[in-house]
Design a protein around this motif. Sequence first.
Motif, short mmCIF file in Angstrom:
data_model
loop_
_atom_site.label_atom_id
_atom_site.label_comp_id
_atom_site.label_asym_id
_atom_site.label_seq_id
_atom_site.Cartn_x
_atom_site.Cartn_y
_atom_site.Cartn_z
N SER A 1 47.14 -15.03 124.66
CA SER A 1 47.67 -15.80 125.80
C SER A 1 48.86 -15.09 126.42
CB SER A 1 48.10 -17.20 125.35
OG SER A 1 46.99 -17.90 124.86
N ASP B 1 42.10 -18.36 130.22
CA ASP B 1 42.57 -18.40 128.83
C ASP B 1 41.85 -19.50 128.08
OD1 ASP B 1 43.89 -18.18 126.50
OD2 ASP B 1 45.92 -18.51 127.32
N GLU B 2 40.96 -19.11 127.23
CA GLU B 2 40.15 -20.06 126.46
C GLU B 2 39.61 -21.18 127.34
OE1 GLU B 2 41.37 -21.00 122.52
OE2 GLU B 2 42.96 -19.50 122.53
MG MG Z 1 46.43 -18.70 123.11
#
Ligand code: MG
Length: 744
Positions: A45, A166-167
Amino acid sequence: MLKLKNVSKFYYSNGVITSGFSRVNLELDMGEFVVITGESGSGKSTLLNVLSGLDTYEEGEMYINGQETSHYSEADFEEYRRKYVGNIFQNFNLVNSYTVYQNVELALMLNGEKSSAVKDKVKSIINRVGLAEYMNTKCSKLSGGQKQRVAIARALAKDTPIIVADEPTGNLDSSSAAEVIKLLHEISEEKLVIIVTHNIEQVERYATRLIKMHDGKILEDKKVNLPQTKAGYETADYKDITAKDRIRLGIRNAFNIPAKFILIFAVFLFVSMAVAGTYSGFQKMEYDDSRYGYNQFFSDTSDKRIVINKEDKTPITDEEFTEIESLENVGKVIRDDTLIDYSMSLSDSEYWYYFYGNFTDIKYFDGELTAGSMPEEPYDIILEGSADDYYLSQDPASVIGTLLYLDEYDENGERKESKPFKVTGVFLNDEMRNGDNNRFYAGEEILEHLRQEAAVSNNNLKFMFEGQYYDVSSGEGGFSIVPDSDVPKGQAYAGGSLGEMSQSGTSKGKEIVINAESIYSEGEMKVTVTAVYNKGNLEELTGVKYTEDKEGAIYVNEEEFNDLVNKGIFQSSVYVSDTEELDNVLESLKEMGFETLAMRDALTSDGQDLIQIIALMKTFMLTVLIVALFFISYFIIKVVLKSRNAYYTTLRTLGASRRVSKQLLDIELFVTATLSFVVFTALIIMINAGILNLSALTEMADYLSAGDYVLIYMIIIAMSYLISHRFARKLFKDSVMNTYREEV
Ligand code: MG
Ligand code: ADP
């Protein structure tokens, strides 16, 4: 496109330094579909945030399009984010209180596209992510998969060359996740897509590159498929959100979360009321005090009273009186106003009662008698006093029938003879304060007599005898001029005192020139002493009983003397029917050639000092109040606005500049403050119109002028601006990611 050279990112929190990632080298290009994996805490991240300009880095060099960024300012990064990067987050970061349509529209508006021109575009993008039927559904009601599709739609709308996710599937079930990945792949043509995920199987088919991270380092970086294209890209031609859309958005934000709106609205309404309440309280104090202040020369200081005289100092004519009486908002006109300010004391022969006050024409009596009855005889009077007067209010009836004498004394301390007044009625007035002058209502006969007396006392009298001036008014030589109807015109009867002043020893046959001077007029009368009186003949000459102190009296003809001291009406009092119209009446009187003195403005003594103190206090207290209110409201609104943190941070990730975001916040608070002010004003108007009856507000309404409302409005608008300013400063003092983190 993007290049990192030995870049490191550290976190400082509570004095502890943690490494986000360290010494990362990476080069990413257009057309790539980059998948980053790695265990939790490995720095994925952090890396994405740095790449998308949401967070800062501490070491190394980052290149955007070959341009080194270490010298980039916050504004440069903002521009970079705006033009290049579309973000998709694990927890979506949508505006939950907006509909799907509004979320997508927002991204376009912030990039300067007119909201009125993007309808079709927004719809087609929403169609593309398969959410057509949820177009007008609030995002808070969507499932996770749907939310992530909205986020993708938003990134699409922004149309940037880089998409960072991000994810994006972290919070989704596997089928939703598969759809989202497919969608991301679809839009990745001619873009650089960087995606973090734990689920490699799902992305394997699309990925052109796999990067594995471990403990803040890149462990593995391999190309798996060929990039789709390596073609160039175009960044959208970026413009700022239009002014119209700023206002639209600001207004939307003011209302779209009802609980928030009501709370902020209530705070501003409370502030308006508190300021208005305190302010009007002071206005009332000031007003009351100006009403009860006193003036050395005028005992009736009613705020309705205007004292007038002619600019050319000539007497006021009957025609002029008629004209004044016909002016608008003029209540009564007291032509000869000498008695209004001619206060005197009355007491009974036993000195049991003592009253101090002014005589007024009985025709102005409009009260209701507390005891007794209306006058019938010429020397009957009505006594008016304060209802708070302890002695009077005990037993008003006991005063009825009392004979009251003028409290005047001669040099020997003997009460001067005068005809007594008989009290036939008592009126206790609630509006008078204890200690105010009494009022004696009397008929024309008494008034005429008193006016004469007042006229004498208003004149400066002197006479010349054998080349020598004697000032009667200051009591020089013990002389007095006494009008008497028994003396023929042109003559005077003098006592022994005058003879003593003469070289020949007698005043008989000699001339006296009497001079009277008032502020308005001056006159002379010449008389010849035709008789010298003494103990033996005074009563015969004038009907007055002789006493030794009368030796200085010079008796002259009454009519002649009156003409001397009473040269017409020079000064009168006009009473307005409504104090609010006083200025207009003043204006009209001036146009007619009068000099005016409004009692309201003539209170130069104690009252004025007090008013100044009150005015000072008012300013001070209001300042303290406003500062206190500011902090109270700031803290309340801050707590309420906390929920707006996410919103404004989202705006920033979508590319809104600090300036634009702050303006939106300004408008949001401005709209709410204005609305609460409108409601406040409406309340007051309804109270004034008698539609609403809130006793707490009625007093307040009475003492506020139009200017005061403007002032109150300016105060709350200034407050809303300051609150917005402070809040925005806090919101923007940190990087986007830090602000988000604080939020979560
Ligand atoms: Mg993360
Ligand atoms: P990942 O996304 O791979 O799970 P992160 O990038 O979130 O990993 O975290 C990388 C490292 O940085 C971890 O050691 C984490 O504890 C640390 N870290 C992340 N965010 C912060 C923060 N706001 N303050 C301090 N340390 C942080």
